[in-house]
Each structure stands twice: as structure tokens, then as C-alpha cells.
Scaffold this motif. Sequence first.
Motif, PDB file in Angstrom:
ATOM      1  N   VAL A  67       1.338   7.139   0.725  1.00 24.94           N
ATOM      2  CA  VAL A  67       2.011   8.413   0.465  1.00 24.94           C
ATOM      3  C   VAL A  67       1.009   9.436  -0.060  1.00 24.94           C
ATOM      4  O   VAL A  67       0.992  10.605   0.378  1.00 24.94           O
ATOM      5  CB  VAL A  67       3.178   8.220  -0.525  1.00 24.94           C
ATOM      6  N   LYS A  68       0.144   9.024  -0.979  1.00 24.83           N
ATOM      7  CA  LYS A  68      -0.864   9.939  -1.520  1.00 24.83           C
ATOM      8  C   LYS A  68      -1.815  10.419  -0.428  1.00 24.83           C
ATOM      9  O   LYS A  68      -2.190  11.598  -0.376  1.00 24.83           O
ATOM     10  CB  LYS A  68      -1.638   9.250  -2.642  1.00 24.83           C
TER      11      LYS A  68
ATOM     12  N   SER B  99       0.814  -1.215   0.000  1.00 25.30           N
ATOM     13  CA  SER B  99       0.000   0.000   0.000  1.00 25.30           C
ATOM     14  C   SER B  99       0.846   1.262   0.000  1.00 25.30           C
ATOM     15  O   SER B  99       0.319   2.366   0.185  1.00 25.30           O
ATOM     16  CB  SER B  99      -0.923   0.007   1.234  1.00 25.30           C
ATOM     17  N   ARG B 100       2.126   1.152  -0.214  1.00 27.95           N
ATOM     18  CA  ARG B 100       3.045   2.281  -0.066  1.00 27.95           C
ATOM     19  C   ARG B 100       2.598   3.492  -0.880  1.00 27.95           C
ATOM     20  O   ARG B 100       2.527   4.619  -0.367  1.00 27.95           O
ATOM     21  CB  ARG B 100       4.446   1.853  -0.486  1.00 27.95           C
ATOM     22  N   THR B 101       2.297   3.299  -2.151  1.00 29.88           N
ATOM     23  CA  THR B 101       1.921   4.424  -3.012  1.00 29.88           C
ATOM     24  C   THR B 101       0.648   5.099  -2.508  1.00 29.88           C
ATOM     25  O   THR B 101       0.574   6.340  -2.432  1.00 29.88           O
ATOM     26  CB  THR B 101       1.720   3.947  -4.456  1.00 29.88           C
ATOM     27  N   GLN B 102      -0.336   4.304  -2.133  1.00 23.97           N
ATOM     28  CA  GLN B 102      -1.595   4.864  -1.644  1.00 23.97           C
ATOM     29  C   GLN B 102      -1.406   5.594  -0.319  1.00 23.97           C
ATOM     30  O   GLN B 102      -2.034   6.635  -0.077  1.00 23.97           O
ATOM     31  CB  GLN B 102      -2.638   3.754  -1.480  1.00 23.97           C
TER      32      GLN B 102
ATOM     33  N   ALA C 265       7.551   9.028   1.820  1.00 25.57           N
ATOM     34  CA  ALA C 265       7.863   7.666   1.384  1.00 25.57           C
ATOM     35  C   ALA C 265       8.909   7.037   2.295  1.00 25.57           C
ATOM     36  O   ALA C 265       8.823   5.843   2.623  1.00 25.57           O
ATOM     37  CB  ALA C 265       8.348   7.682  -0.067  1.00 25.57           C
TER      38      ALA C 265
END
Length: 370
Positions: free
Chosen positions: A259-260, A254-257, A289
Amino acid sequence: MSGQILRAPDHPLSRLRDGLWDAVLEGDEHTATGLVLDALHDGADAESVLLDVIAPVQGRVGVEWAANRITVAQEHAATAINERVVGAVSGSPAALAVRTAGPSGPSGRVTVACVDGEWHALPARILAEVLTLRGRRVDYLGAQVPTAHLIAHLHRTGAGAVALSASLATRLPAAHAAITACQATGTPVLVGGAAFGADGRYARLLGADAWAPDARAAAALLAAGAGSRTPRVHQPIDDLPHLGDQEYTLVVRSRTQLVKAVLAGLDERFPPARDYSEAQRDRTAEDVAHIVDFLAAALYTDDAELFTGFLDWTGGILTARGVPALSLLPALEVLGEELRDFPRATRHLRLAAGLSRTPPRPHDPFGKHA
């Protein structure tokens, strides 16, 4: 006793360290190389130059960057120069003259590599040179070596031991995979670098056969037979049963989500963020991140101190740059809301939020720039 001598301001190595620091700070590769080669010609010990001159100078580079006294460009230039100075030491007549005959055959061969994703290669390079000076046959594979390539190399060469280096704690999952894979080939693994903790706690947690705090200790362990022992054979889940809760895996996925979500939440909770330029928002995204990555590493090891230590260090970096460390709190709050169904992550975040309200301590627990 030798440590006391080295601290004396008029000791030749102290003067050499000062001269090398001035040269790398100015970006003067030729002067830096010349100083070291002249010292070797005048009788300085090659191993001492590597460990008591070049390594401390590189450590100072990280300290000065963290304190905002040198720029990122100066840091990169200094590191590049130190790498070339190490190469000059390696090829010098003085180094060639003192290399001793070490163990022969595969058992005397050592593979030195950085774990996958680890770009800080200078500590591993220095270790490789020290082992070479002591007569070992060394295969130095350099920075960020994929585990599959490392294993293929071991099958081809039959090395007697592997020395793995990692500076950032976010590389511990990759280090764990490399340790277990190497041991499955029958090759014992010695690890070192700031990622494994100042006391080697993460080396023990991840099942490494040995840990060394520095290159001298690593060479001594190998000389004492650390590379000839039967390695422990195990699986990652055997070392870290807490991974069964899947929190680490889900946070990584879920890293990208995440950060957003934090970036969106900052606009509401930290009003100055609304006026950030595009470059500032890009830098903030990178910082967020890193926070997520270190939280994931803390979940992997089940050690909240790994996460809080990183945030403490980050707070010091921000303070040195005129940014209040309290600006970290909104990011932690948003992450806590996004991960409210993750008990371990929630505990880590609550502890970190409490500590972030106190002044940061000036230290670098992860050797990020050493």
C-alpha cells in the motif's frame, strides 16, 4: 408463477416493498416497522415478508449507494432499520403462529454464523429467521465469528449442521478455515452469500458440503437432509494445491508495504494525487488496500475473474462519483512492479490492467453492500 405475481405493481408485497423503501430512505424506523407489522396482521406471510420485501429492499440499498444516489450514512441507517424490522417480524404474533415443529434433537439444530471478518450480517440473520419459522432450532451467532469460537460452540451444542455466510470475497480464506474446522468436528457445512460466487464456484472450490443461492434454497437443502450427511474431511492444501507457491501468503504479509509503495508511486504516475488533501489520501490508501486484499483473494482461489470483477465494480463506483476509472491503472502498474517476481499475481494484474482500459459494467459481483 409467484415471481410473476410479485412483479405486478398492484400486488400487496410490491406496495409493501415500495413503502418500506421510502421509510428506510427517510431513516424512519417507526414507519418501517409499522408497515411490516400491519401487513403481517392483515395476513401477509412472514417468510415472504422476509425474503420478498426486506431482502430486496436491502439489495436496493446497495445498488443506490453504488450509483451514488444515497450517502454512506443513509446506507448505514437503512441497514440498521432493516435489521430492526427483521426483529419485529421475528417477534410478531403472525410469525409465532406459523412456526412449525421441525426435526428434534441435535440433528435438527442449526448454527448460523458469518465467517470471521464478515460484518454484513443481515443475510445470515434472515436465514436464521426463515429456518426458525420452518421449525428448526437455530443458534444465530451474528457477524464476524472467530473460527475458534464457532468450533467451541459446536462442541458444546452438538448442532447437526452449520450455515456460514460471507458477502465479500476477501473473506474466502477465513471461510475456508471455518469450513474445514467444522467438518473436522463431524459437522456438515452449508455456505451462502455473494462471496461464494453467483454459481457457488468458490463453495465447491473450498470443499463445502452444500451451497445455496438464497435462504429459501438453504432451508430446502437442510430439509432434504443436507445437515445429516457425513461431512467431507480434508485440509485446505488438499483443495488448493496452488497455495504451495506461497504467493498468497507473501502478498498478505506484505500488504502494508505494498500500500505504501502504491501511494508513493501515484504521486509520480497520477499527478492529481500530489494535490490530495489528507482526507483524500486516507481514502486512497483504503482503496489501494482493498485492491491488494482482492488480489490476495484471487491468488488464494487462483481465479483472476475474482480480481477483475472487483476492479470492474470499483471502476463503476468511481465513475458514478465523477472519478475516471482509468485512475486505477497507475495503482495496478505499481503493484505489478512490486510483484514482478510473482508469476500468478503478475498475470492477474496484467489482465486487470487491460480490462481497466474499457468502460466498467454496472453490476455488483460481490454484493458488497447487499
